[in-house]
Design an enzyme around this catalytic site. Structure first.
Site, PDB file in Angstrom:
ATOM      1  N   ASP A  67       6.370 -12.273  -9.910  1.00 30.86           N
ATOM      2  CA  ASP A  67       6.466 -13.012  -8.646  1.00 30.86           C
ATOM      3  C   ASP A  67       6.184 -14.502  -8.811  1.00 30.86           C
ATOM      4  O   ASP A  67       5.744 -14.953  -9.874  1.00 30.86           O
ATOM      5  CB  ASP A  67       5.519 -12.395  -7.607  1.00 30.86           C
ATOM      6  CG  ASP A  67       4.119 -12.135  -8.153  1.00 30.86           C
ATOM      7  OD1 ASP A  67       3.780 -12.661  -9.219  1.00 30.86           O
ATOM      8  OD2 ASP A  67       3.369 -11.388  -7.497  1.00 30.86           O
ATOM      9  N   ASN A 136      -5.104  -5.122  -0.503  1.00 37.12           N
ATOM     10  CA  ASN A 136      -4.375  -4.311   0.480  1.00 37.12           C
ATOM     11  C   ASN A 136      -3.361  -3.373  -0.184  1.00 37.12           C
ATOM     12  O   ASN A 136      -2.512  -2.807   0.484  1.00 37.12           O
ATOM     13  CB  ASN A 136      -3.665  -5.213   1.492  1.00 37.12           C
ATOM     14  CG  ASN A 136      -2.663  -6.147   0.837  1.00 37.12           C
ATOM     15  OD1 ASN A 136      -2.417  -6.062  -0.364  1.00 37.12           O
ATOM     16  ND2 ASN A 136      -2.063  -7.033   1.610  1.00 37.12           N
ATOM     17  N   HIS A 138      -1.111  -4.285  -2.499  1.00 36.58           N
ATOM     18  CA  HIS A 138       0.179  -4.859  -2.908  1.00 36.58           C
ATOM     19  C   HIS A 138       0.322  -4.851  -4.432  1.00 36.58           C
ATOM     20  O   HIS A 138      -0.654  -4.953  -5.159  1.00 36.58           O
ATOM     21  CB  HIS A 138       0.437  -6.245  -2.303  1.00 36.58           C
ATOM     22  CG  HIS A 138      -0.351  -7.383  -2.843  1.00 36.58           C
ATOM     23  ND1 HIS A 138      -0.979  -8.316  -2.042  1.00 36.58           N
ATOM     24  CD2 HIS A 138      -0.584  -7.800  -4.112  1.00 36.58           C
ATOM     25  CE1 HIS A 138      -1.568  -9.227  -2.781  1.00 36.58           C
ATOM     26  NE2 HIS A 138      -1.334  -8.939  -4.039  1.00 36.58           N
ATOM     27  N   GLU A 143       4.083  -6.508  -0.226  1.00 36.82           N
ATOM     28  CA  GLU A 143       3.003  -6.334   0.739  1.00 36.82           C
ATOM     29  C   GLU A 143       3.175  -5.025   1.515  1.00 36.82           C
ATOM     30  O   GLU A 143       4.291  -4.483   1.594  1.00 36.82           O
ATOM     31  CB  GLU A 143       3.030  -7.507   1.733  1.00 36.82           C
ATOM     32  CG  GLU A 143       2.695  -8.864   1.120  1.00 36.82           C
ATOM     33  CD  GLU A 143       1.187  -9.088   0.950  1.00 36.82           C
ATOM     34  OE1 GLU A 143       0.465  -8.153   0.560  1.00 36.82           O
ATOM     35  OE2 GLU A 143       0.751 -10.225   1.180  1.00 36.82           O
TER      36      GLU A 143
HETATM   37  C1  GLP Z   1      -1.671 -11.820  -6.597  1.00 34.23           C
HETATM   38  C2  GLP Z   1      -0.498 -11.390  -7.452  1.00 34.23           C
HETATM   39  C3  GLP Z   1      -0.604  -9.926  -7.819  1.00 34.23           C
HETATM   40  C4  GLP Z   1      -1.983  -9.600  -8.326  1.00 34.23           C
HETATM   41  C5  GLP Z   1      -2.970  -9.886  -7.236  1.00 34.23           C
HETATM   42  C6  GLP Z   1      -4.400  -9.509  -7.579  1.00 34.23           C
HETATM   43  O1  GLP Z   1      -1.520 -11.534  -5.262  1.00 34.23           O
HETATM   44  N1  GLP Z   1       0.736 -11.614  -6.812  1.00 34.23           N
HETATM   45  O2  GLP Z   1       0.386  -9.627  -8.781  1.00 34.23           O
HETATM   46  O3  GLP Z   1      -2.048  -8.265  -8.721  1.00 34.23           O
HETATM   47  O4  GLP Z   1      -2.907 -11.279  -7.006  1.00 34.23           O
HETATM   48  O5  GLP Z   1      -5.027 -10.544  -8.248  1.00 34.23           O
HETATM   49  P1  GLP Z   1      -6.444 -10.495  -8.877  1.00 34.23           P
HETATM   50  O6  GLP Z   1      -6.299  -9.803 -10.171  1.00 34.23           O
HETATM   51  O7  GLP Z   1      -6.831 -11.937  -9.028  1.00 34.23           O
HETATM   52  O8  GLP Z   1      -7.328  -9.771  -7.918  1.00 34.23           O
END
Ligand code: GLP
Length: 236
Positions: A67, A136, A138, A143
């Site tokens: 992404d 959440n 995702h 989402e």
């Molecule tokens: C972002 C990314 C996700 C990732 C999420 C969790 O939203 N788009 O791909 O899994 O963060 O991030 P973290 O590992 O910092 O909690």
């Protein structure tokens, strides 16, 4: 679905790196689906170390990131492109021309999404897809919704996600409200999926994702349908 839990983040990251080492031994020209967020950083550090030691090489790998935020230039340090360069690509032997991140900066994002999916398919699909998870549920930036979206597409980020990701920005107002994310098709057709989850605050979503009802309101639950998923969880 295989689940492995760890006492520490370091142990989890090292175990995750072992999976990459095996993958690259089996298929040096693997197509790697990569993720951002804080959780993969320990894994990326370990991969950099093993690459510099000559234990693994990425020179024949192709990568596709999950992404990218909309409207942030790739040079901006908040972009996921910048993140990948600074946490992995710049310190390893990946070839620049083999690295792909969804275009979310200029042009028609939906059309670019179609091209991204076509490129992934032309590469033979993803061999090993890395995923983190949002609070959440995702994955990538898919989402919670009423349905799963198949293609790479533009999403409106939820308030919850904007708040969670505001820790990387000076001001919550600077957090983009939209992003482009790989859809469920490219993720679910990956030959193998590795999900890394860290921290007590993610315990409930870890449980929901791996044991809960399969529903687009918790997108990660779809992984329960995949034949080869390994989920790593460390509390600390
Ligand atoms: C972002 C990314 C996700 C990732 C999420 C969790 O939203 N788009 O791909 O899994 O963060 O991030 P973290 O590992 O910092 O909690």
């Amino acid at each position: 679905m295989k689940i492995v839990t760890f006492d520490t983040y370091e142990e989890m990251s090292s175990y995750a790196a072992d999976i990459y080492e095996q993958q690259l031994k089996d298929k040096p020209d693997s197509v790697l689906g990569l993720a951002t967020g804080s959780t993969p950083i320990g894994l990326y550090k370990e991969l950099i170390k093993r690459n510099s030691q000559g234990r693994i090489s990425f020179k024949d790998c192709i990568t596709y990131n999950l992404d990218e935020y909309c409207g942030i230039s790739p040079e901006n340090e908040q972009s996921y492109k910048y993140f990948m360069n600074h946490n992995l690509f710049d310190y390893t032997d990946f070839k620049k021309e083999n690295l792909h991140i969804p275009n979310a900066y200029d042009g028609n994002y939906e059309q670019a999404g179609r091209q991204y999916d076509a490129q992934i398919a032309a590469s033979g699909g993803i061999d090993l897809q890395l995923l983190g998870i949002g609070l959440n549920g995702h994955i990538g930036f898919n989402e919670p919704a009423d349905f799963f979206t198949k293609e790479t597409h533009v999403v409106n980020l939820t308030e919850n996600t904007i708040e969670a990701n505001s820790r990387f920005f000076d001001d919550i107002k600077d957090v983009p409200t939209k992003a482009v994310t790989m859809g469920m098709y490219s993720i679910m057709t990956a030959k193998k999926i590795l999900m890394v989850i860290n921290g007590e605050k993610k315990y409930n979503i870890f449980k929901e994702a791996t044991e809960g009802k399969i529903t687009p309101s918790c997108p990660a639950t779809i992984l329960q349908l995949h034949p080869d998923v390994i989920v790593l969880y460390s509390k600390i």
